[in-house]
Write an enzyme that holds these catalytic residues in place. Structure first.
Site, PDB file in Angstrom:
ATOM      1  N   HIS A 130       0.863  -1.182   0.000  1.00 39.82           N
ATOM      2  CA  HIS A 130       0.000   0.000   0.000  1.00 39.82           C
ATOM      3  C   HIS A 130       0.898   1.231   0.000  1.00 39.82           C
ATOM      4  CE1 HIS A 130      -3.990  -1.688   0.169  1.00 39.82           C
ATOM      5  NE2 HIS A 130      -3.629  -2.510   1.145  1.00 39.82           N
ATOM      6  N   ASP A 160      -0.129   6.859  -3.327  1.00 35.52           N
ATOM      7  CA  ASP A 160      -1.293   6.536  -4.146  1.00 35.52           C
ATOM      8  C   ASP A 160      -1.607   7.621  -5.165  1.00 35.52           C
ATOM      9  OD1 ASP A 160      -1.802   4.081  -3.063  1.00 35.52           O
ATOM     10  OD2 ASP A 160      -3.462   4.714  -1.805  1.00 35.52           O
TER      11      ASP A 160
END
Length: 363
Positions: A130, A160
């Site tokens: 992540h 992200d």
């Protein structure tokens, strides 16, 4: 009526989480026609989160990609699209028979955008991860936080969305421009580790020139400098200070009633005393008091707003930074264009046959 600088660009978005749906949102807001492919029943990888925000401005189609009919339908969409974006682990699209080779065979001009954390190749390419993992491996996370403490997690904005979404969007637009000039599509391998590494360009230059201590809270932009950090106020709120340049630092001292000759701004030996005084002074009044006191000055002092407060602040309202879409306050499309402004379009559902028919008719 077409809107935005990307009007006429057709993008197939494979349902995903993280950077891919935000990329679809941004490209849609700039005028691209984005068709989002979801599973049968319309179930999204997002669940019900973000429908009115991150998933805005799309046409949704439902396909069972494990069936021959679903695979064929996706290839039909790819045959008429300018780009396809997906965020599966490397190899997943290939195992479905929907990888770049399959899609480019149907449409040699297609741009096949692939969003991952580690990239399409390498020892970690198929490993889970992540945002926090990707920024940890680039050096970005190490630099964020207080000295002697574990790093502070900076939301999932750095990996992200800055290193992922924005580089994918740039890659798609660049490759579509290339395809229109050359007639050849290509694969865009957008990895968050690559994007974040590029975002660190200034800091690589600082390190190379001996201008950066490779520890947190020791430098200009990491909270080490007393004139570039946040301070707690007596109301429990905070202010952000960014008085880097000498003239801005002078305005900061004026607003704090600190004599101009008390500190040499760039003398790091004075930073601890400077920080202690600034901390004491800012703690003597409320965040709103400081915002009002520094209004109209170049001291670069701003109130630290919560996400909800930011949508209501008069300065943001004046520029219409946020809009109400489907009852949810959210960001307006950005950046802004003088001749081809972007806008948020209504979501709708459609069949592949309807979409392909319309695209075929339009040419």
């Amino acid at each position: 009526m077409p809107h935005g600088p990307l009007a006429g660009i057709r993008i197939v978005e494979m349902d995903a989480i993280g950077p891919v749906p935000l990329c679809g949102m941004i490209l849609s807001g700039l005028g691209a026609e984005v068709v989002r492919v979801t599973r049968p029943g319309g179930h999204s990888a997002w669940g019900d989160i973000g429908d009115a925000v991150v998933l805005r401005g799309r046409t949704q189609v439902q396909l069972d990609l494990k069936s021959a009919e679903g695979k064929q339908a996706l290839l039909d969409l790819a045959a008429h699209a300018d780009a396809l974006i997906e965020g599966a682990r490397p190899g997943v699209m290939e195992r479905l028979g929907l990888g770049p080779d399959n899609c480019l065979a149907r449409n040699p001009r297609l741009v096949f955008g692939r969003m991952t954390g580690w990239g399409q190749e390498g020892s970690l390419s198929k490993a889970a991860g992540h945002d926090i993992n990707y920024i940890a491996m680039t050096g970005a996370l190490h630099a964020i936080g207080k000295k002697g403490e574990p790093p502070t997690v900076p939301l999932n904005l750095v990996g992200d969305y800055a290193g992922g979404t924005m580089f994918l969007a740039l890659g798609i637009v660049s490759a579509v421009l290339s395809a229109r000039q050359t007639g050849r599509g290509q694969v865009v391998d957008a990895a968050m580790v690559d994007g974040v590494a590029n975002l660190l360009g200034l800091y690589h230059a600082f390190v190379a020139n001996g201008l950066w201590q490779d520890e947190p809270e020791c430098n200009l932009f990491d909270g080490g400098a007393p004139f570039y950090k946040c301070y707690l106020c007596n109301c429990g709120g905070s202010v952000a200070v960014g008085a880097l340049e000498p003239q801005f630092f002078a305005a900061l001292l004026d607003g704090l009633n600190v004599p101009q000759d008390r500190y040499d701004q760039n003398d790091r030996s004075q930073w601890p005393a400077m920080h202690a005084e600034f901390e004491r002074i800012f703690a003597s009044a409320s965040r709103d008091d400081w915002e009002q006191r520094f209004a109209g000055t170049d001291a670069c002092v701003s109130a630290v707003l919560s996400i909800a407060e930011a949508t209501r602040h008069p300065v943001n309202a004046e520029r219409s930074v946020f809009i109400d879409h489907n009852g949810v306050m959210q960001a307006a499309p950005a950046p802004r264009f003088s001749a081809t402004p972007g806008q948020v379009t209504p979501n709708r559902s459609a069949t592949v046959e309807d979409i392909v028919g319309a695209w075929s008719k339009a040419g």
